[in-house]
Write a protein that holds these residues in place. Sequence first.
Motif, PDB file in Angstrom:
ATOM      1  N   THR A   8      -0.384 -13.746   9.580  1.00  0.00           N
ATOM      2  CA  THR A   8      -1.086 -12.598  10.468  1.00  0.00           C
ATOM      3  C   THR A   8       0.172 -11.881  11.081  1.00  0.00           C
ATOM      4  O   THR A   8       1.341 -12.157  10.899  1.00  0.00           O
ATOM      5  N   VAL A   9      -0.058 -10.587  11.306  1.00  0.00           N
ATOM      6  CA  VAL A   9       1.188  -9.742  12.015  1.00  0.00           C
ATOM      7  C   VAL A   9       1.745 -10.407  13.254  1.00  0.00           C
ATOM      8  O   VAL A   9       2.966 -10.044  13.562  1.00  0.00           O
ATOM      9  N   ARG A  10       0.912 -11.345  14.041  1.00  0.00           N
ATOM     10  CA  ARG A  10       1.310 -11.940  15.285  1.00  0.00           C
ATOM     11  C   ARG A  10       2.273 -12.964  14.820  1.00  0.00           C
ATOM     12  O   ARG A  10       3.428 -13.170  15.261  1.00  0.00           O
ATOM     13  N   ARG A  12       3.837 -13.325  11.917  1.00  0.00           N
ATOM     14  CA  ARG A  12       5.020 -12.507  10.918  1.00  0.00           C
ATOM     15  C   ARG A  12       5.888 -11.912  12.202  1.00  0.00           C
ATOM     16  O   ARG A  12       7.060 -12.176  11.997  1.00  0.00           O
ATOM     17  N   SER A  83      -0.995 -15.964  17.847  1.00  0.00           N
ATOM     18  CA  SER A  83      -1.382 -16.271  16.422  1.00  0.00           C
ATOM     19  C   SER A  83      -2.655 -16.861  15.978  1.00  0.00           C
ATOM     20  O   SER A  83      -2.934 -16.862  14.799  1.00  0.00           O
ATOM     21  N   ASP A  99      -5.350  -6.370   5.113  1.00  0.00           N
ATOM     22  CA  ASP A  99      -4.533  -5.564   5.654  1.00  0.00           C
ATOM     23  C   ASP A  99      -5.252  -4.486   6.782  1.00  0.00           C
ATOM     24  O   ASP A  99      -4.373  -4.107   7.584  1.00  0.00           O
ATOM     25  N   ASP A 102      -5.062  -6.789   9.764  1.00  0.00           N
ATOM     26  CA  ASP A 102      -3.832  -6.507  10.305  1.00  0.00           C
ATOM     27  C   ASP A 102      -3.401  -5.123  11.271  1.00  0.00           C
ATOM     28  O   ASP A 102      -3.154  -5.532  12.430  1.00  0.00           O
ATOM     29  N   HIS A 103      -3.928  -4.119  10.800  1.00  0.00           N
ATOM     30  CA  HIS A 103      -3.979  -2.960  11.683  1.00  0.00           C
ATOM     31  C   HIS A 103      -4.827  -3.101  12.981  1.00  0.00           C
ATOM     32  O   HIS A 103      -4.192  -2.736  14.095  1.00  0.00           O
ATOM     33  N   ALA A 105      -5.516  -5.879  14.701  1.00  0.00           N
ATOM     34  CA  ALA A 105      -4.547  -6.880  15.439  1.00  0.00           C
ATOM     35  C   ALA A 105      -3.300  -6.063  16.149  1.00  0.00           C
ATOM     36  O   ALA A 105      -3.059  -6.380  17.230  1.00  0.00           O
ATOM     37  N   THR A 237       2.029   1.326  10.555  1.00  0.00           N
ATOM     38  CA  THR A 237       1.124   1.194   9.243  1.00  0.00           C
ATOM     39  C   THR A 237       0.768   2.421   8.595  1.00  0.00           C
ATOM     40  O   THR A 237       0.870   3.497   9.448  1.00  0.00           O
ATOM     41  N   VAL A 246       1.752  -2.362   6.049  1.00  0.00           N
ATOM     42  CA  VAL A 246       2.542  -2.574   7.502  1.00  0.00           C
ATOM     43  C   VAL A 246       4.050  -2.599   7.274  1.00  0.00           C
ATOM     44  O   VAL A 246       4.775  -3.500   6.275  1.00  0.00           O
TER      45      VAL A 246
END
Length: 289
Positions: A8-10, A12, A83, A99, A102-103, A105, A237, A246
């Motif tokens: 996840t973006v978190r 990562r 996360s 994706d 992700d945006h 989040a 993004t 991202v």
Amino acid sequence: MPVGGRPTVRSRRLGTALRAYRLAAKMDQLQAAEVIAAHQTRVSRIETGHVSARPLEIRALLDAYAVHDPNVRTKLEELARQSKRRGWWLEHAAHLRPDYVDHIALEDDATYIREWQPVLVPGLLQTSAYAEAVVAATPHYIAPERIAQLVRVREARQAKIEEGGATYTAILWEAVITQPIVNAGIHEEQLSKILEVGKRKNVTIQVLPFIAGAVAGSTYAFSSFSFEPEPAVEAVTMENLRGTSVLEGAEDLAAYANAFDQLRSAALAPEASARLIRSALRGSKDNAS
């Protein structure tokens, strides 16, 4: 493991930070693995976001990397906890692109959100009718029930701004205001909403006028996010026909931060922008009468 079994973006963001601190300490992954009594592959998976580090592992690694700033340590431990947290949007995840998740989040975590839109009203400002019209107009067929669900998700995203959870700045090209892509009634309602949201203390809306010329074509639509009290860009993004990309690399972030500064400098001030929007709204109503 991050929710959903994928980075996840978190996760990562956590992994990227730990990798940067490890490299600054001139340690390799094998040495880091020895610190937490784990196999090297665990360190690799933590740094790529495929697994979440436990708080004890984070503390041990940061000790080894000589990172003693309490704010940094608290931030990374909080990222590890987040996360694994289920966000409100995950109840819709089966119907959303990964994706796009992700945006959302990134929006949910952000303290500062900045957007540039040369074509559409940003999702965080859209009325339900405008959102439905835009979603239905995509080149891919979307079933009516899914359109309704996507509109509800877009509405739920707006709570972040309505509740003052982030400082939000949107720059819209003049075409978004004066050359509607929806019918007049929807467009008028949309302009009214932009004016109303623009009155919020945490919101700044600016219009980039046609006379700004080539500045409008310098980049496609993008959103940038900051997660600290200071507005340094930490993620960007970009939407395209294939989905949302991202960007998290230092050079990319610097380029988009600079691009937004240029757009903001060329845009009308918020008060002048509001006057232009009100004028467009009056003109639309006059043409309809």
